[in-house]
Design a protein around this motif. Structure first.
Motif, PDB file in Angstrom:
ATOM      1  N   VAL A  91       0.838  -1.207   0.000  1.00  0.00           N
ATOM      2  CA  VAL A  91       0.000   0.000   0.000  1.00  0.00           C
ATOM      3  C   VAL A  91       0.870   1.253   0.000  1.00  0.00           C
ATOM      4  N   LEU A  92       0.554   2.161  -0.909  1.00  0.00           N
ATOM      5  CA  LEU A  92       1.250   3.445  -0.999  1.00  0.00           C
ATOM      6  C   LEU A  92       0.264   4.561  -0.686  1.00  0.00           C
ATOM      7  N   HIS A  93       0.666   5.480   0.210  1.00  0.00           N
ATOM      8  CA  HIS A  93      -0.140   6.661   0.523  1.00  0.00           C
ATOM      9  C   HIS A  93       0.601   7.900   0.026  1.00  0.00           C
ATOM     10  N   ILE A  94      -0.094   8.752  -0.721  1.00  0.00           N
ATOM     11  CA  ILE A  94       0.477  10.032  -1.142  1.00  0.00           C
ATOM     12  C   ILE A  94      -0.424  11.133  -0.596  1.00  0.00           C
ATOM     13  N   ARG A  95       0.124  11.901   0.333  1.00  0.00           N
ATOM     14  CA  ARG A  95      -0.649  12.923   1.045  1.00  0.00           C
ATOM     15  C   ARG A  95      -0.102  14.313   0.727  1.00  0.00           C
ATOM     16  N   ASP A  96      -1.000  15.286   0.584  1.00  0.00           N
ATOM     17  CA  ASP A  96      -0.543  16.663   0.356  1.00  0.00           C
ATOM     18  C   ASP A  96      -1.357  17.639   1.204  1.00  0.00           C
ATOM     19  N   ASN A  97      -0.814  18.841   1.374  1.00  0.00           N
ATOM     20  CA  ASN A  97      -1.509  19.868   2.155  1.00  0.00           C
ATOM     21  C   ASN A  97      -2.032  20.979   1.243  1.00  0.00           C
ATOM     22  N   GLY A  98      -2.522  20.559   0.081  1.00  0.00           N
ATOM     23  CA  GLY A  98      -3.055  21.514  -0.892  1.00  0.00           C
ATOM     24  C   GLY A  98      -4.471  21.933  -0.579  1.00  0.00           C
ATOM     25  N   HIS A  99      -5.196  22.398  -1.608  1.00  0.00           N
ATOM     26  CA  HIS A  99      -6.519  22.985  -1.404  1.00  0.00           C
ATOM     27  C   HIS A  99      -7.618  21.970  -1.129  1.00  0.00           C
ATOM     28  N   GLY A 100      -7.325  20.685  -1.257  1.00  0.00           N
ATOM     29  CA  GLY A 100      -8.321  19.658  -0.961  1.00  0.00           C
ATOM     30  C   GLY A 100      -9.306  19.445  -2.100  1.00  0.00           C
ATOM     31  N   ILE A 101     -10.161  18.453  -1.923  1.00  0.00           N
ATOM     32  CA  ILE A 101     -11.176  18.097  -2.922  1.00  0.00           C
ATOM     33  C   ILE A 101     -12.518  18.061  -2.207  1.00  0.00           C
TER      34      ILE A 101
END
Length: 370
Positions: free
Chosen positions: A291-301
């Motif tokens: 399992v790979l998780h890619i997380r960001d602190n952008g504007h969201g969905i």
């Protein structure tokens, strides 16, 4: 008189013996009945406690007559207030479905209950989350199939005249060598045609069946290569990519196709974050999945877009085609895996990509007779 007395005594003895025999017989019958009742009660308790359904009997004053083992587990899991709030929503007999904002789904069978001087309901409550998710997945795959066929037909129809436009624009550009301003216009036409052609190529890729050729790779190496390839856009935006991948985690995948998925996810994350934003990659591995998780602190969905995210032509980008995630979804499904997204709609988004390990993938192929 003596003979009559003897007869009465003998008769009395017979009556007493008959009464004693009847009493003994009644005692035996009562004991047998009690054992049968105990057995029936034990069987009923065993059935109630070993069923996968939560069963709760409740009167009209919210007093609980009965709750089985699964009901107690559900109350411990969700909290008493939550469970009885759900029950309070259904005061008519029949079968009802409860949607807990897409997180969990429950099916409740409600029956009327009359007990002594009280009336109420018997609730049989089943967690149907997996069933609902399967139904949603099936519906989404069917929509993707139909849209894929439609997109392929449109793409073929559009591609033929595009080739003619590019050819005539190229000939015109050659004739306008002495007029730079006009030649720039033809060059713009050619670039536009090639952009449309790229969209058509992606559409055809989405429409066709994907066949994979998997092998084992170090997950961290694949992600590192993708990050290196995207270094120019990462550097331009001063984005910080934090790699927390375990070097021991192995991914069983078609390397080129899996890279395409990761490239799309990291590229989207770079677009989503502001200057100086952060993207974090983490991993986990079980006997069945890597399992790979890619997380960001952008504007969201937002929630509405999340539900349509992997459908074709859905995008939050001004210049996006909306095919990247749908193709990524199809690639991961071809691996027998899954790709999901979660977001708070403001400053957090995480994509999770799960792919079967080699041993589990091979066992699935064997089960399916492939």
């Amino acid at each position: 008189m003596s003979d009559f007395s003897n007869i009465n005594v003998d008769l009395l003895k017979e009556v007493v013996e008959a009464v004693n025999k009847t009493t003994e017989s009644l005692k035996e019958s009562y004991s047998l009945l009690q054992k049968k009742l105990e057995h029936t009660q034990g069987l009923l308790d065993s059935v109630l406690d070993n069923t996968n359904s939560a069963i709760i009997a409740q009167d009209d004053k919210n007093g609980v007559f009965l709750k089985n083992r699964r009901a107690k587990e559900l109350i411990d899991e969700l909290g008493s207030e939550k469970v009885f709030h759900i029950l309070s929503l259904f005061s008519t007999t029949g079968v009802h479905d409860y949607d807990d904002e897409g997180r969990r789904y429950f099916r409740l069978s409600v029956s009327a209950l009359s007990y002594e001087d009280s009336e109420g309901f018997v609730y049989v409550m089943d967690d149907i989350t997996r069933l609902k998710k399967f139904e949603q997945e099936k519906q989404r795959n069917e929509r993707l199939r139909i849209m894929g066929e439609m997109a392929a037909n449109i793409a073929h129809e559009v591609r033929n005249p595009l080739g003619s436009i590019e050819l005539y624009a190229s000939l015109l550009a050659r004739d306008l060598e002495s007029e730079p301003d006009k030649k720039r216009l033809t060059t713009s036409i050619i670039k536009g045609v090639r952009t449309i052609n790229a969209v058509i190529s992606n559409t055809l890729l989405f429409a066709k069946e994907i066949k994979i050729n998997p092998s084992e790779h170090v997950l961290a190496d694949i992600v590192d290569e993708v990050v290196l390839y995207l270094q120019h856009i990462i550097r331009d935006k001063k984005v910080k990519v934090i790699n927390k991948l375990d070097e021991e985690h192995i991914i069983y995948c078609d390397e080129d196709m899996y890279k395409q998925v990761i490239m799309n996810l990291i590229g989207n994350a770079v677009d989503a974050v502001g200057v100086g934003g952060e993207i974090t990659a983490t991993s986990e591995m079980t006997d069945k999945y890597t399992v790979l998780h890619i997380r960001d602190n952008g504007h969201g969905i937002d929630e509405d877009m999340l539900s349509r995210l992997f459908m074709p032509f859905q995008t939050t980008k001004a210049k996006g085609t909306g095919l990247g995630l749908s193709i990524s979804y199809k690639i991961i499904k071809a691996h027998g895996g899954d790709i999901t997204a979660e977001s708070n709609g403001e400053n957090y988004t995480m994509f999770t990509v799960s792919v079967p390990t080699k041993s589990y993938a091979l066992s699935l192929e064997e089960e399916n007779g492939e």
